[in-house]
Design an enzyme around this catalytic site. Structure first.
Site, PDB file in Angstrom:
ATOM      1  N   GLU A  90     -13.423  -2.580  -2.385  1.00 42.78           N
ATOM      2  CA  GLU A  90     -12.234  -2.104  -1.678  1.00 42.78           C
ATOM      3  C   GLU A  90     -11.736  -0.862  -2.401  1.00 42.78           C
ATOM      4  OE1 GLU A  90      -7.720  -3.191  -0.076  1.00 42.78           O
ATOM      5  OE2 GLU A  90      -8.634  -4.514  -1.562  1.00 42.78           O
ATOM      6  N   ASP A 133     -10.280   7.739  -9.268  1.00 42.89           N
ATOM      7  CA  ASP A 133     -10.111   8.368  -7.960  1.00 42.89           C
ATOM      8  C   ASP A 133     -11.452   8.269  -7.240  1.00 42.89           C
ATOM      9  OD1 ASP A 133     -10.051  10.261  -5.818  1.00 42.89           O
ATOM     10  OD2 ASP A 133      -8.295  11.155  -6.763  1.00 42.89           O
ATOM     11  N   ASP A 166      -3.618   5.758   2.086  1.00 42.70           N
ATOM     12  CA  ASP A 166      -2.533   6.757   2.137  1.00 42.70           C
ATOM     13  C   ASP A 166      -2.789   7.746   3.274  1.00 42.70           C
ATOM     14  OD1 ASP A 166      -1.389   5.582  -0.072  1.00 42.70           O
ATOM     15  OD2 ASP A 166      -2.384   6.907  -1.496  1.00 42.70           O
ATOM     16  N   LYS A 196       0.087  15.910   5.595  1.00 45.04           N
ATOM     17  CA  LYS A 196      -0.075  17.373   5.745  1.00 45.04           C
ATOM     18  C   LYS A 196      -1.535  17.712   6.039  1.00 45.04           C
ATOM     19  CE  LYS A 196       3.795  18.686   2.924  1.00 45.04           C
ATOM     20  NZ  LYS A 196       4.226  18.474   1.564  1.00 45.04           N
ATOM     21  N   ASP A 205      -1.571   0.441   9.825  1.00 44.19           N
ATOM     22  CA  ASP A 205      -0.561   0.424  10.889  1.00 44.19           C
ATOM     23  C   ASP A 205      -0.209   1.854  11.310  1.00 44.19           C
ATOM     24  OD1 ASP A 205       0.758   1.090   8.487  1.00 44.19           O
ATOM     25  OD2 ASP A 205       2.687   0.616   9.437  1.00 44.19           O
ATOM     26  N   THR A 225      -3.640  -8.008   3.848  1.00 39.44           N
ATOM     27  CA  THR A 225      -3.354  -7.274   2.613  1.00 39.44           C
ATOM     28  C   THR A 225      -1.843  -7.319   2.382  1.00 39.44           C
ATOM     29  OG1 THR A 225      -2.850  -5.056   3.450  1.00 39.44           O
ATOM     30  CG2 THR A 225      -5.180  -5.683   3.375  1.00 39.44           C
ATOM     31  N   GLU A 226      -1.437  -6.826   1.211  1.00 45.13           N
ATOM     32  CA  GLU A 226      -0.005  -6.787   0.918  1.00 45.13           C
ATOM     33  C   GLU A 226       0.737  -5.919   1.944  1.00 45.13           C
ATOM     34  OE1 GLU A 226       0.872  -5.194  -2.935  1.00 45.13           O
ATOM     35  OE2 GLU A 226       3.022  -5.450  -2.660  1.00 45.13           O
ATOM     36  N   TYR A 227       0.176  -4.731   2.222  1.00 41.09           N
ATOM     37  CA  TYR A 227       0.825  -3.837   3.176  1.00 41.09           C
ATOM     38  C   TYR A 227       0.792  -4.399   4.594  1.00 41.09           C
ATOM     39  CZ  TYR A 227       1.991   0.128   0.237  1.00 41.09           C
ATOM     40  OH  TYR A 227       2.581   0.934  -0.686  1.00 41.09           O
ATOM     41  N   GLU A 228      -0.296  -5.078   4.912  1.00 40.23           N
ATOM     42  CA  GLU A 228      -0.425  -5.662   6.258  1.00 40.23           C
ATOM     43  C   GLU A 228       0.671  -6.705   6.478  1.00 40.23           C
ATOM     44  OE1 GLU A 228      -4.361  -7.078   6.866  1.00 40.23           O
ATOM     45  OE2 GLU A 228      -3.981  -7.845   8.884  1.00 40.23           O
TER      46      GLU A 228
HETATM   47  N1  SAM Z   1      -4.876  -1.684   0.090  1.00 37.62           N
HETATM   48  C1  SAM Z   1      -3.563  -2.140  -0.342  1.00 37.62           C
HETATM   49  C2  SAM Z   1      -2.877  -2.863   0.775  1.00 37.62           C
HETATM   50  O1  SAM Z   1      -3.321  -2.770   1.924  1.00 37.62           O
HETATM   51  O2  SAM Z   1      -1.891  -3.571   0.502  1.00 37.62           O
HETATM   52  C3  SAM Z   1      -2.715  -0.973  -0.887  1.00 37.62           C
HETATM   53  C4  SAM Z   1      -2.343   0.090   0.112  1.00 37.62           C
HETATM   54  S1  SAM Z   1      -1.546   1.499  -0.630  1.00 37.62           S
HETATM   55  C5  SAM Z   1      -0.705   2.256   0.683  1.00 37.62           C
HETATM   56  C6  SAM Z   1      -2.891   2.630  -0.870  1.00 37.62           C
HETATM   57  C7  SAM Z   1      -3.496   2.565  -2.272  1.00 37.62           C
HETATM   58  O3  SAM Z   1      -4.653   3.369  -2.300  1.00 37.62           O
HETATM   59  C8  SAM Z   1      -2.561   3.081  -3.353  1.00 37.62           C
HETATM   60  O4  SAM Z   1      -2.437   2.114  -4.372  1.00 37.62           O
HETATM   61  C9  SAM Z   1      -3.257   4.342  -3.851  1.00 37.62           C
HETATM   62  O5  SAM Z   1      -3.037   4.580  -5.234  1.00 37.62           O
HETATM   63  C10 SAM Z   1      -4.713   4.040  -3.550  1.00 37.62           C
HETATM   64  N2  SAM Z   1      -5.538   5.234  -3.372  1.00 37.62           N
HETATM   65  C11 SAM Z   1      -5.289   6.262  -2.512  1.00 37.62           C
HETATM   66  N3  SAM Z   1      -6.236   7.204  -2.616  1.00 37.62           N
HETATM   67  C12 SAM Z   1      -7.121   6.755  -3.558  1.00 37.62           C
HETATM   68  C13 SAM Z   1      -8.300   7.293  -4.110  1.00 37.62           C
HETATM   69  N4  SAM Z   1      -8.762   8.502  -3.740  1.00 37.62           N
HETATM   70  N5  SAM Z   1      -8.960   6.581  -5.036  1.00 37.62           N
HETATM   71  C14 SAM Z   1      -8.479   5.369  -5.439  1.00 37.62           C
HETATM   72  N6  SAM Z   1      -7.351   4.816  -4.968  1.00 37.62           N
HETATM   73  C15 SAM Z   1      -6.678   5.496  -4.031  1.00 37.62           C
END
Ligand code: SAM
Length: 212
Positions: free
Chosen positions: A43, A95, A117, A121, A153, A192-195
């Protein structure tokens, strides 16, 4: 995800037995990390790891790797992980831009992207985890008949993804704009947490599955 700095989290992550600190050293050798040849699912952007931890608990015959760039959330996943008696879950703090340096061709069985995320932009479009640039990276590591599963979402990000994925030479196998009311695609869904957070507010959840 709005993040508070968690003092000491970076160091605690580096020292954890559940973190793989130099993942590029294991390219093509992840079976040695797990000590078996079970399929490896990842993931990307797992946040605090609720989803991938549940999958690891439910599926002992599959190996999981959670990838997250921010220490302040990854540390929460590691704290939970230490309480569990399982051997099929590791984490990488990185990353995902360099993910193709960490896995060999075909080494990954499935990729999950959850509530990535949106980077609203236009000039940041390449940073979206469903951009064609990221799918070119997934192409290098995912096994031939493997799939990417994406939930969000965010309708704009979902529309963007439905356009970009075919541009990267992939197929959209199936998709829904209301996962929780789609009996077939929702079967066995792990939230997921966000879901949980966004569906509790009444937001419909989009999901797509892609292959090539
Ligand atoms: N997947 C989880 C959920 O659905 O509850 C977390 C969602 S959160 C909005 C998005 C996560 O993706 C953040 O913790 C962010 O730091 C991570 N993230 C975004 N771009 C990333 C990247 N290029 N590499 C690793 N992590 C990344």
């Amino acid at each position: 995800m709005r993040l508070r700095n968690v003092p000491g989290s970076r160091e605690a992550i580096a020292e954890s037995e559940f973190t793989i600190n130099e993942p590029q050293n294991y390219k093509g050798k992840w079976n040695e990390v797990f000590g078996n040849d079970k399929p490896i699912r990842i993931e990307i952007g797992m946040g605090k790891g609720k989803f991938i931890t549940q999958l690891a608990l439910d599926n002992p015959d599959i190996n999981y790797i959670g990838i997250e760039k921010f220490s302040s959330v990854l540390i929460r996943a590691i704290e939970k992980r230490t309480e569990l008696d399982i051997d099929n879950l590791f984490f990488i703090r990185m990353d995902a831009e360099t993910i193709a340096d960490c896995f060999a061709e075909g080494e990954v069985d499935k990729i999950y992207l959850n509530f990535s995320d949106p980077w609203p932009k236009d000039r940041h479009a390449k940073r979206r985890l469903t951009s064609k640039e990221f799918f070119a990276r997934y192409d290098k590591i995912l096994k031939k008949d493997g799939v990417v599963e994406f939930k969000t979402d965010n309708n704009l990000l979902f529309d963007f993804s439905l356009e970009q994925i075919p541009m990267a030479g992939w197929n959209i196998v199936e998709f829904t704009r209301d996962l929780h009311n789609d009996e077939k695609m929702n079967a066995g869904n792990v939230m997921t947490e966000y879901e949980e957070r966004f569906s509790a507010k009444g937001n419909p959840i989009n999901k797509l599955i892609a292959n090539r």
